[in-house]
Write an enzyme that holds these catalytic residues in place. Structure first.
Site, PDB file in Angstrom:
ATOM      1  N   GLU A 107       2.655  -3.498  -1.152  1.00 14.78           N
ATOM      2  CA  GLU A 107       2.716  -4.062   0.203  1.00 14.78           C
ATOM      3  C   GLU A 107       1.465  -4.856   0.572  1.00 14.78           C
ATOM      4  O   GLU A 107       1.042  -4.881   1.717  1.00 14.78           O
ATOM      5  CB  GLU A 107       2.963  -2.949   1.233  1.00 14.78           C
ATOM      6  CG  GLU A 107       4.120  -2.045   0.851  1.00 14.78           C
ATOM      7  CD  GLU A 107       4.510  -1.088   1.958  1.00 14.78           C
ATOM      8  OE1 GLU A 107       3.695  -0.212   2.282  1.00 14.78           O
ATOM      9  OE2 GLU A 107       5.622  -1.242   2.498  1.00 14.78           O
ATOM     10  N   GLU A 108       0.895  -5.535  -0.419  1.00 16.48           N
ATOM     11  CA  GLU A 108      -0.363  -6.235  -0.186  1.00 16.48           C
ATOM     12  C   GLU A 108      -0.316  -7.726  -0.499  1.00 16.48           C
ATOM     13  O   GLU A 108      -1.012  -8.514   0.132  1.00 16.48           O
ATOM     14  CB  GLU A 108      -1.470  -5.596  -1.042  1.00 16.48           C
ATOM     15  CG  GLU A 108      -1.765  -4.153  -0.675  1.00 16.48           C
ATOM     16  CD  GLU A 108      -2.743  -3.489  -1.625  1.00 16.48           C
ATOM     17  OE1 GLU A 108      -3.316  -2.461  -1.248  1.00 16.48           O
ATOM     18  OE2 GLU A 108      -2.931  -3.996  -2.756  1.00 16.48           O
ATOM     19  N   ASP A 136       4.692  -7.287  -2.666  1.00 16.45           N
ATOM     20  CA  ASP A 136       4.811  -6.418  -3.834  1.00 16.45           C
ATOM     21  C   ASP A 136       5.046  -4.976  -3.423  1.00 16.45           C
ATOM     22  O   ASP A 136       5.030  -4.634  -2.239  1.00 16.45           O
ATOM     23  CB  ASP A 136       3.566  -6.535  -4.710  1.00 16.45           C
ATOM     24  CG  ASP A 136       2.305  -6.007  -4.020  1.00 16.45           C
ATOM     25  OD1 ASP A 136       2.246  -6.047  -2.778  1.00 16.45           O
ATOM     26  OD2 ASP A 136       1.393  -5.559  -4.724  1.00 16.45           O
ATOM     27  N   TRP A 142       3.515  -5.719   9.464  1.00 11.98           N
ATOM     28  CA  TRP A 142       3.611  -5.119   8.141  1.00 11.98           C
ATOM     29  C   TRP A 142       3.801  -6.229   7.115  1.00 11.98           C
ATOM     30  O   TRP A 142       4.098  -7.373   7.466  1.00 11.98           O
ATOM     31  CB  TRP A 142       4.772  -4.119   8.082  1.00 11.98           C
ATOM     32  CG  TRP A 142       4.560  -3.050   7.038  1.00 11.98           C
ATOM     33  CD1 TRP A 142       5.198  -2.911   5.842  1.00 11.98           C
ATOM     34  CD2 TRP A 142       3.609  -1.983   7.101  1.00 11.98           C
ATOM     35  NE1 TRP A 142       4.718  -1.818   5.158  1.00 11.98           N
ATOM     36  CE2 TRP A 142       3.730  -1.226   5.915  1.00 11.98           C
ATOM     37  CE3 TRP A 142       2.669  -1.590   8.044  1.00 11.98           C
ATOM     38  CZ2 TRP A 142       2.944  -0.105   5.636  1.00 11.98           C
ATOM     39  CZ3 TRP A 142       1.887  -0.481   7.779  1.00 11.98           C
ATOM     40  CH2 TRP A 142       2.035   0.247   6.584  1.00 11.98           C
ATOM     41  N   GLU A 159      -1.089  11.662  -2.710  1.00 15.59           N
ATOM     42  CA  GLU A 159      -0.935  10.296  -3.202  1.00 15.59           C
ATOM     43  C   GLU A 159      -1.939  10.005  -4.317  1.00 15.59           C
ATOM     44  O   GLU A 159      -1.592   9.447  -5.357  1.00 15.59           O
ATOM     45  CB  GLU A 159      -1.144   9.325  -2.037  1.00 15.59           C
ATOM     46  CG  GLU A 159      -1.044   7.857  -2.390  1.00 15.59           C
ATOM     47  CD  GLU A 159      -1.385   6.990  -1.190  1.00 15.59           C
ATOM     48  OE1 GLU A 159      -0.475   6.302  -0.702  1.00 15.59           O
ATOM     49  OE2 GLU A 159      -2.547   7.006  -0.732  1.00 15.59           O
TER      50      GLU A 159
END
Length: 522
Positions: free
Chosen positions: A240-241, A237, A167, A488
């Site tokens: 999550e990238e 960030d 992750w 989302e």
């Protein structure tokens, strides 16, 4: 025989390509879609907001344990990001999402502490405090509790155990947001139990949340120590990238340190109060100013990134990195850096809206002002995460990103909180940096100036801030389903919902926007 699912996928992709290749068909479909969901009179939007507010709270609570209908196997205090368990699997507790959601519930509790709803919320909030301590002490791929490195772990399984697969880690916004939520809980509790700040007995009751002891073992203090130690270090960030230094993260870290200093002083920890204040001062002076890009005339979400820097994270940083009281009484500028009404945020907001308007086919019908032939640059459109986004809710393919419900609602909240600021300040000061936004909002504003509350420009600014804020909530209405569900994302071409179903943060962002809207009519 060919499998049915691949055939459906191929057919959908063909339809998608056809819609893009013939813009007039896309516009026609969008027009028909909007005509079928016409808002009608303003009272129609008001009625929908009132109904959707109740639905959003109900669906948010369904994703929270204990008691949530979607959380039967989750530990008490867990906030699942979404009940979706496959395509995509969001059935986890993200530290960031959980803290933001719980903060919404704390606000609801503090607004009416003696209500029936608050009596149901208190056990949930207390369970969240308990599982937060457990999660902090759970060894995970980011590290351990002993050196606090493990506090940067972004998500956990719903039973509180560590998630051990690959992750984007660490993520350094989670500890700050968790500390902010738990500090808000202590303040809310103190509203009805003033003994908390005035007696050792009150302080001792919450020693598991804050204690002056070192090494830090209490939940809030551990998070504040983590923020103090790691705010200068890069991390991933909020999407999550990207690994780096981020505006959203810096904003919530600064707020946590400021509020943490006040809490430490109240809990008899003057050394920590001084240390947190010093760290906040350093972050404010050395890091935060670097996010304003002079060449681009807007804030960038990540420093030294090849991306444009336009990002929904900038708006979220303004909302979660400053207390809502800034819009009412911005007396302490150190707690209101880059608040929603500031020139830098509004300039960045305008740039983001202008980009997103023509990025998604669902947004491309030009909105016009009544009685005016000019395009309204601020009319409501679906807002995505950032221009280069390629995540479509299921996989990442360049050019397939979509608008997000939470980002679209957050634009409304920015505008409503700016309305509240003008109402309480009783004047509008337009600088050269903020002029592009205010001119787009009120065309009569042609140059930097200060307008008092009796001026026509000031009155029009208030009217337009409410009107434009409502326009973005109308977009949320247009793409929600008939039962009030908010996923989302919604599709860039068709407008139908995509990605994780019933995303908890989508409901929370809507509720916060509505709360800010209520202040514009009070």
């Amino acid at each position: 025989m060919f499998p049915l699912i691949p055939f459906v996928v191929v057919a959908y992709l063909a339809l998608y390509a056809f819609a893009i290749s013939i813009p007039s068909q896309s516009v026609l479909r969008t027009t028909l879609h909007r005509e079928k969901t016409s808002l009608g009179p303003q009272s129609s939007l008001d009625s929908w907001i009132e109904q959707q507010e109740k639905i959003s709270l109900e669906k948010l609570l369904a994703n929270v344990a204990p008691g949530g209908s979607n959380t039967r196997d989750a530990a008490p205090g867990t906030v699942i990001a979404s009940p979706s368990k496959q395509h995509p699997n969001y059935y986890y507790q993200w530290v960031r999402d959980a803290a933001i959601t719980m903060n919404t519930l704390v606000i609801l509790y503090s607004s009416h502490p003696s209500s029936y709803l608050s009596s149901k919320l208190m056990p949930i909030i207390e369970s969240y405090a308990t599982i937060s301590t457990k999660i902090q002490h759970t060894p995970n791929p980011s590290g351990l509790f002993d050196d606090l490195s493990g506090l940067g772990e972004p998500k956990f399984n719903v039973d509180g155990s560590a998630y051990t697969e690959n992750w984007g880690r660490p993520q350094r916004d989670g500890p700050a947001l968790r500390a902010l939520t738990l500090m808000a809980y202590l303040r809310a509790f103190n509203q009805t139990h003033p003994v908390l700040w005035t007696s050792l007995g009150g302080i001792d009751r919450f020693a598991d949340l804050y204690s002056a002891n070192l090494p830090a073992n209490s939940t809030i203090k551990a998070d504040l120590e983590y923020v103090s130690r790691f705010w200068q270090e890069p991390g991933f960030d909020l999407w999550e990238e990207v690994d780096g230094l981020h505006f959203f993260t810096a904003m919530v870290q600064l707020r946590a340190l400021r509020e943490g200093s006040t809490l430490a002083a109240a809990f008899g920890d003057p050394g920590a109060a001084k240390f947190y204040r010093e760290q906040a001062d350093s972050l404010e002076k050395t890091l935060l100013p670097r996010f304003w890009n002079v060449e681009k005339d807007h804030l960038v979400e990540t420093l030294n990134s090849p991306r444009s820097g336009l990002d929904c994270g900038v708006m979220l940083g303004a909302l979660h990195g400053t207390p809502s009281s800034c819009s009412i009484s911005p007396s302490d500028s150190s707690t209101c850096n880059y608040a929603p009404y500031t020139d830098e945020i509004l300039a960045s907001l305008l740039a983001m809206i202008k980009d997103q308007r023509y990025r998604f086919p669902i947004n491309t019908i030009p909105p016009f002002r009544e009685g005016d032939a000019d395009v309204d640059e601020l009319a409501g459109v679906g807002i995505g995460r950032y221009p280069e986004d390629g995540y479509n809710g299921y996989e990442t393919i360049p050019g397939t990103g979509n608008p997000w419900f939470l980002c679209t609602s957050s634009v409304s909240e920015i505008l409503y909180r700016t309305h509240a600021y003008l109402t309480h300040s009783k004047s509008l000061r337009v600088t050269s940096r903020g002029l592009p936004f205010w001119r787009a909002l009120v065309p009569a504003i042609l140059s930097p100036a200060t307008f008092d509350e009796n001026s026509s420009e000031f009155k029009e600014a208030l009217r337009r801030l409410k009107e434009v804020g409502d326009g973005f909530l109308a977009v949320v209405r247009r793409h929600a389903d008939g039962e009030g569900s908010l996923s989302e994302q919604f599709d860039r071409v068709t407008g139908f919902m995509r990605g994780a179903e019933n995303l908890t943060w989508s409901f929370g962002a809507f509720l916060e926007a509505v709360r800010a809207r209520e202040a514009t009519t009070s």
